[in-house]
Design a protein around this motif. Structure first.
Motif, PDB file in Angstrom:
ATOM      1  N   SER A  70       1.020  -1.071   0.035  1.00  0.00           N
ATOM      2  CA  SER A  70       0.114  -0.019  -0.024  1.00  0.00           C
ATOM      3  C   SER A  70       1.117   1.288  -0.088  1.00  0.00           C
ATOM      4  O   SER A  70       1.927   1.347   0.569  1.00  0.00           O
ATOM      5  N   VAL A  71       0.333   2.286  -0.653  1.00  0.00           N
ATOM      6  CA  VAL A  71       1.162   3.368  -1.028  1.00  0.00           C
ATOM      7  C   VAL A  71       0.466   4.616  -0.464  1.00  0.00           C
ATOM      8  O   VAL A  71      -0.858   4.798  -0.682  1.00  0.00           O
ATOM      9  N   PHE A 129      -5.473   8.535   9.368  1.00  0.00           N
ATOM     10  CA  PHE A 129      -5.668   7.305   8.498  1.00  0.00           C
ATOM     11  C   PHE A 129      -5.791   6.163   9.687  1.00  0.00           C
ATOM     12  O   PHE A 129      -5.137   6.273  10.749  1.00  0.00           O
ATOM     13  N   ASP A 130      -6.670   4.953   9.256  1.00  0.00           N
ATOM     14  CA  ASP A 130      -6.685   4.058  10.138  1.00  0.00           C
ATOM     15  C   ASP A 130      -5.958   2.599   9.802  1.00  0.00           C
ATOM     16  O   ASP A 130      -6.121   1.580  10.292  1.00  0.00           O
ATOM     17  N   THR A 131      -5.026   3.030   8.999  1.00  0.00           N
ATOM     18  CA  THR A 131      -4.090   1.973   8.713  1.00  0.00           C
ATOM     19  C   THR A 131      -2.721   2.364   8.221  1.00  0.00           C
ATOM     20  O   THR A 131      -2.348   3.560   8.373  1.00  0.00           O
ATOM     21  N   LEU A 132      -1.659   1.367   8.482  1.00  0.00           N
ATOM     22  CA  LEU A 132      -0.350   1.985   8.311  1.00  0.00           C
ATOM     23  C   LEU A 132       0.110   1.544   6.874  1.00  0.00           C
ATOM     24  O   LEU A 132      -0.088   0.362   6.602  1.00  0.00           O
ATOM     25  N   GLN A 169       4.928   8.662  10.648  1.00  0.00           N
ATOM     26  CA  GLN A 169       3.727   8.315  11.691  1.00  0.00           C
ATOM     27  C   GLN A 169       2.851   7.469  10.891  1.00  0.00           C
ATOM     28  O   GLN A 169       2.115   6.728  11.504  1.00  0.00           O
ATOM     29  N   ILE A 170       2.709   7.301   9.632  1.00  0.00           N
ATOM     30  CA  ILE A 170       1.718   6.598   9.060  1.00  0.00           C
ATOM     31  C   ILE A 170       2.187   5.390   7.916  1.00  0.00           C
ATOM     32  O   ILE A 170       1.198   4.861   7.252  1.00  0.00           O
ATOM     33  N   ALA A 171       3.599   5.358   7.775  1.00  0.00           N
ATOM     34  CA  ALA A 171       3.909   4.430   7.012  1.00  0.00           C
ATOM     35  C   ALA A 171       5.372   3.587   7.428  1.00  0.00           C
ATOM     36  O   ALA A 171       5.977   4.308   8.239  1.00  0.00           O
TER      37      ALA A 171
END
Length: 261
Positions: A70-71, A129-132, A169-171
């Motif tokens: 995912s990107v 976001f609710d995903t990493l 923080q998100i990836a």
């Protein structure tokens, strides 16, 4: 806004005819828009620090940003990097792309150029976001851009560093196009690679020290090859690769309170 030449105005009008039509765009039409859309046609791109990646550099960028996961594309513009990730990456193809762009005009264009992506018209630094994500990508606005209220560990004013901190923080990893002076190494436009204390500016050191993050060079993309293909600027850049630590889990909340006597 930039003053377009007659040739640029003609291309701009053709682009708007394509975008405003009801039909799905062909690959060649999407490529035409990416190559010819002028960032300054609607906004003061110098003030916003918005300069879109030449498509050749976007293609080379995918070598370092390659992933089948995912990107998230932060400050996505009209989607040039995401377009390259989907259509020009040699060895893999992302299973999902989320593009975040604050400028509504760019957002509308991007949805036409990269309809495969999920587009969010919002501040890339404060969107939750609710995903990493597996990979964050960005050619962020350069310099002291004031378009977000994001606050992090980094206390400086350089917008590109704020984008990187938000990405951390998100990836799980990130690949970024940064001004050469914002990286801690030098390769583009030079005869050899160099990474030492002399290549780390005070502003870069401040960012790395305050966030604890580390920058690494990629496979060796010389962005100087595309220097004449930017519109309105000629920025010597570097492609910077980073791996991010897994975010710490939220502390468990106590559901009951016990009193021990």
């Amino acid at each position: 806004m930039a003053k377009l030449t007659k040739a640029e105005t003609k291309q701009h009008n053709k682009i708007m005819d394509l975008v405003e039509s009801d039909k799905a765009l062909t690959y060649d039409e999407k490529l035409f828009i990416i190559e010819n859309f002028h960032e300054g046609a609607f906004t003061n791109n110098s003030e916003l620090g918005a300069f879109f990646t030449p498509i050749g550099l976007a293609r080379d960028f995918t070598i370092d940003a390659c992933t089948s996961g995912s990107v998230v594309d932060l400050c996505a513009g009209i989607g040039g990097l995401s377009f390259a990730m989907l259509h020009m990456m040699m060895y893999a193809k992302p299973r999902e792309i989320v593009c975040v762009e604050l400028n509504h005009t760019y957002y509308k264009l991007g949805k036409r150029i990269v309809p495969e992506a999920t587009w969010i018209n919002a501040d890339a630094l404060t969107t939750e976001f609710d995903t990493l994500f597996d990979m964050a990508i960005s050619n962020p606005p350069f310099g002291k851009i004031k378009t977000s209220n994001f606050k992090g560990k980094y206390t400086g004013a350089e917008f590109e560093y704020k984008v990187i901190e938000r990405a951390s923080q998100i990836a799980r990893a990130g690949t970024f196009i940064l001004p050469q002076m914002s990286a801690n190494f030098r390769y583009s436009g030079r005869r050899y690679f160099q990474q030492d204390e002399s290549t780390t500016t005070s502003k870069c050191k401040k960012f790395l020290d305050e966030t604890g993050l580390e920058m690494q060079p990629g496979y060796g993309i010389d962005t100087g090859y595309y220097l004449e293909e930017w519109k309105g600027v000629k920025p010597m850049c570097e492609v910077v690769c980073m791996e991010f630590p897994e975010p710490e889990p939220e502390p468990a909340q106590n559901l009951f309170t016990f009193t021990i006597e």
